[in-house]
Design a protein around this motif. Structure first.
Motif, PDB file in Angstrom:
ATOM      1  N   ASN A   1       3.860   1.560  -1.154  1.00 43.81           N
ATOM      2  CA  ASN A   1       4.652   1.735  -2.584  1.00 43.81           C
ATOM      3  C   ASN A   1       3.620   2.324  -3.545  1.00 43.81           C
ATOM      4  OD1 ASN A   1       6.981   1.140  -1.312  1.00 43.81           O
ATOM      5  ND2 ASN A   1       6.852  -1.188  -1.838  1.00 43.81           N
ATOM      6  N   LEU A   2       2.492   2.433  -3.561  1.00 45.07           N
ATOM      7  CA  LEU A   2       1.386   2.736  -4.468  1.00 45.07           C
ATOM      8  C   LEU A   2       1.724   4.101  -4.911  1.00 45.07           C
ATOM      9  CD1 LEU A   2      -1.938   0.943  -3.422  1.00 45.07           C
ATOM     10  CD2 LEU A   2      -0.607   0.520  -5.421  1.00 45.07           C
ATOM     11  N   ASP A   3       1.977   4.892  -4.099  1.00 41.11           N
ATOM     12  CA  ASP A   3       2.359   6.233  -4.138  1.00 41.11           C
ATOM     13  C   ASP A   3       3.434   6.914  -3.474  1.00 41.11           C
ATOM     14  OD1 ASP A   3       1.390   6.577  -1.834  1.00 41.11           O
ATOM     15  OD2 ASP A   3      -0.490   7.691  -2.153  1.00 41.11           O
TER      16      ASP A   3
ATOM     17  N   GLN B   1       0.782  -1.236  -0.114  1.00 38.08           N
ATOM     18  CA  GLN B   1       0.079  -0.112   0.045  1.00 38.08           C
ATOM     19  C   GLN B   1       0.888   1.157   0.055  1.00 38.08           C
ATOM     20  OE1 GLN B   1      -3.485   0.035  -0.323  1.00 38.08           O
ATOM     21  NE2 GLN B   1      -3.379   2.348  -0.461  1.00 38.08           N
TER      22      GLN B   1
END
Length: 139
Positions: free
Chosen positions: A79-81, A77
């Motif tokens: 690493n998504l943004d 999660q």
């Protein structure tokens, strides 16, 4: 830290703190080096289900512990943004811990480092040449 719920929870909280507050970018655990590659791929947005990652990509009897699911799902999660993603790495020998050869056989050919220059107290410049069969290789 094996087979102890509280230890895994502490590790997860410490990881989050170090990543969020101090910019750490690696989660290294006592699991097989080669077995850790699919786990890192998954936390980096790769395909698969967390149950598969836990069952197949962690050694040292850590996969069956449901407490290991939290850190992996949090890293995915995050690493998504994230401007600075965090990787997941195994640091033990692979397989039966008798020989590192299975892991070496799976490793891509490394680029040849041609020079390392210290530019400052915390900065180095590495010049390298990609492996002959991988002209687009990056570090």
């Amino acid at each position: 830290m094996h087979s102890n719920r509280e230890s895994y929870q502490l590790c997860h909280r410490l990881t989050r703190y170090l990543v969020e507050q101090h910019g750490f970018g690696a989660y290294a655990m006592e699991s097989g080096f080669v077995a850790g590659w699919p786990a890192d791929d998954w936390v980096s947005g790769g395909q698969g289900r967390p149950g598969h990652v836990l069952a197949r990509c962690m050694t040292s009897l850590m996969g069956p512990w449901t407490e290991m699911r939290g850190p992996l799902e949090w890293m995915r999660q995050h690493n998504l943004d994230a401007a600075r993603p965090v990787g997941s790495y195994g640091i033990d020998l692979s397989g039966s811990n008798i020989s590192p050869l299975p892991g070496l056989d799976e490793m891509p050919k490394a680029p040849a480092v041609t020079s390392i220059d210290r530019l400052g107290a915390n900065t180095v410049r590495v010049t390298w040449k990609p492996a002959a069969d991988q002209p687009d290789q990056v570090l």
